[in-house]
Design an enzyme around this catalytic site. Sequence first.
Site, PDB file in Angstrom:
ATOM      1  N   GLU A 113       0.847  -1.189   0.000  1.00 37.86           N
ATOM      2  CA  GLU A 113       0.000   0.000   0.000  1.00 37.86           C
ATOM      3  C   GLU A 113       0.887   1.246   0.000  1.00 37.86           C
ATOM      4  O   GLU A 113       2.103   1.163   0.143  1.00 37.86           O
ATOM      5  CB  GLU A 113      -0.904   0.015   1.241  1.00 37.86           C
ATOM      6  CG  GLU A 113      -1.697  -1.248   1.472  1.00 37.86           C
ATOM      7  CD  GLU A 113      -2.735  -1.540   0.407  1.00 37.86           C
ATOM      8  OE1 GLU A 113      -3.167  -0.589  -0.257  1.00 37.86           O
ATOM      9  OE2 GLU A 113      -3.112  -2.722   0.257  1.00 37.86           O
ATOM     10  N   ASP A 114       0.247   2.404  -0.146  1.00 34.36           N
ATOM     11  CA  ASP A 114       0.970   3.668  -0.014  1.00 34.36           C
ATOM     12  C   ASP A 114       1.448   3.831   1.428  1.00 34.36           C
ATOM     13  O   ASP A 114       0.891   3.231   2.366  1.00 34.36           O
ATOM     14  CB  ASP A 114       0.067   4.843  -0.390  1.00 34.36           C
ATOM     15  CG  ASP A 114      -0.321   4.824  -1.856  1.00 34.36           C
ATOM     16  OD1 ASP A 114       0.432   4.225  -2.654  1.00 34.36           O
ATOM     17  OD2 ASP A 114      -1.368   5.391  -2.200  1.00 34.36           O
ATOM     18  N   LEU A 115       2.450   4.657   1.623  1.00 31.27           N
ATOM     19  CA  LEU A 115       3.040   4.832   2.952  1.00 31.27           C
ATOM     20  C   LEU A 115       2.079   5.421   3.963  1.00 31.27           C
ATOM     21  O   LEU A 115       2.242   5.230   5.169  1.00 31.27           O
ATOM     22  CB  LEU A 115       4.295   5.725   2.854  1.00 31.27           C
ATOM     23  CG  LEU A 115       5.491   5.107   2.141  1.00 31.27           C
ATOM     24  CD1 LEU A 115       6.636   6.100   2.082  1.00 31.27           C
ATOM     25  CD2 LEU A 115       5.940   3.837   2.829  1.00 31.27           C
TER      26      LEU A 115
ATOM     27  N   ARG B 129      -0.683   9.949 -10.215  1.00 30.03           N
ATOM     28  CA  ARG B 129       0.368   9.938  -9.196  1.00 30.03           C
ATOM     29  C   ARG B 129       1.388   8.809  -9.388  1.00 30.03           C
ATOM     30  O   ARG B 129       2.487   8.857  -8.814  1.00 30.03           O
ATOM     31  CB  ARG B 129      -0.241   9.846  -7.801  1.00 30.03           C
ATOM     32  CG  ARG B 129      -1.030   8.586  -7.513  1.00 30.03           C
ATOM     33  CD  ARG B 129      -1.749   8.663  -6.175  1.00 30.03           C
ATOM     34  NE  ARG B 129      -2.618   7.516  -5.960  1.00 30.03           N
ATOM     35  CZ  ARG B 129      -2.229   6.375  -5.406  1.00 30.03           C
ATOM     36  NH1 ARG B 129      -0.986   6.241  -4.992  1.00 30.03           N
ATOM     37  NH2 ARG B 129      -3.087   5.375  -5.246  1.00 30.03           N
TER      38      ARG B 129
ATOM     39  N   LYS C 212      -7.979   5.101  -3.676  1.00 25.83           N
ATOM     40  CA  LYS C 212      -7.999   6.569  -3.604  1.00 25.83           C
ATOM     41  C   LYS C 212      -8.638   7.148  -4.857  1.00 25.83           C
ATOM     42  O   LYS C 212      -9.450   8.082  -4.786  1.00 25.83           O
ATOM     43  CB  LYS C 212      -6.577   7.111  -3.437  1.00 25.83           C
ATOM     44  CG  LYS C 212      -5.941   6.799  -2.091  1.00 25.83           C
ATOM     45  CD  LYS C 212      -4.521   7.333  -2.016  1.00 25.83           C
ATOM     46  CE  LYS C 212      -3.888   7.053  -0.658  1.00 25.83           C
ATOM     47  NZ  LYS C 212      -2.487   7.521  -0.570  1.00 25.83           N
TER      48      LYS C 212
END
Length: 225
Positions: free
Chosen positions: A25-27, A133, A173
Amino acid sequence: YQRRVHGYANSFVDGLYKFHSSGREDLDVRMLGKGRPFVVEVSDPHIVKFSADEINQMEHNVNNYDKESRITISGLHVASRSEFETLMSEIDKRSKAYRCVVWVGRDLDKDQSRLDSINAKKELVIQQKTPVRVLHRRTLLTRPKTIHKISCEKINKHWIVVDVVTSSGAYVKEFVTGDLGRTHPSIASMLECRAEIIQLDVMDIFSTEFSAQISNENENENEED
């Protein structure tokens, strides 16, 4: 990220290693629930057998390495080859449950019906063009992903909590924001307003068998409807 991974791994591994996990996952995304399965592959290990007490001590060392980070592990054991192969083969097949805190631009006190309409959807197929992104490191493609289940609970007129179960690889997201129209449909497009995700947590990672079960149950319900 690198400092933390190396720090934790070095608390019970001496030497070179590779860290393999069931997806990523993203941080800024927390892993809650039962956690994320992982395997630490040690290169040229000097010790290959451990007692139960030694395994328990390794787990204790990790869980007490940095208490401010609130990262813990459980069920540590020496993995078999079949466990490692299963972990790696199922990375792209596991469904995941997420919880999102979302701000929306529409006054939901005056339009509850839109949330009701979203909550009624199951096995919603979305088209996701590679998000802006990550475009610098991912191939530009449009990928179909499935939202198996979705539940939007209103907190007040501009805030909702969104629980979703998605197929592997879905960009959650972007499913919320729409990513400038690159993901469709999205929470933003279905509500016909701006939607911003404020917090995102992983609540569960399902086995491939359970993932298939979710999809089959939803398909059967849709046929009955």
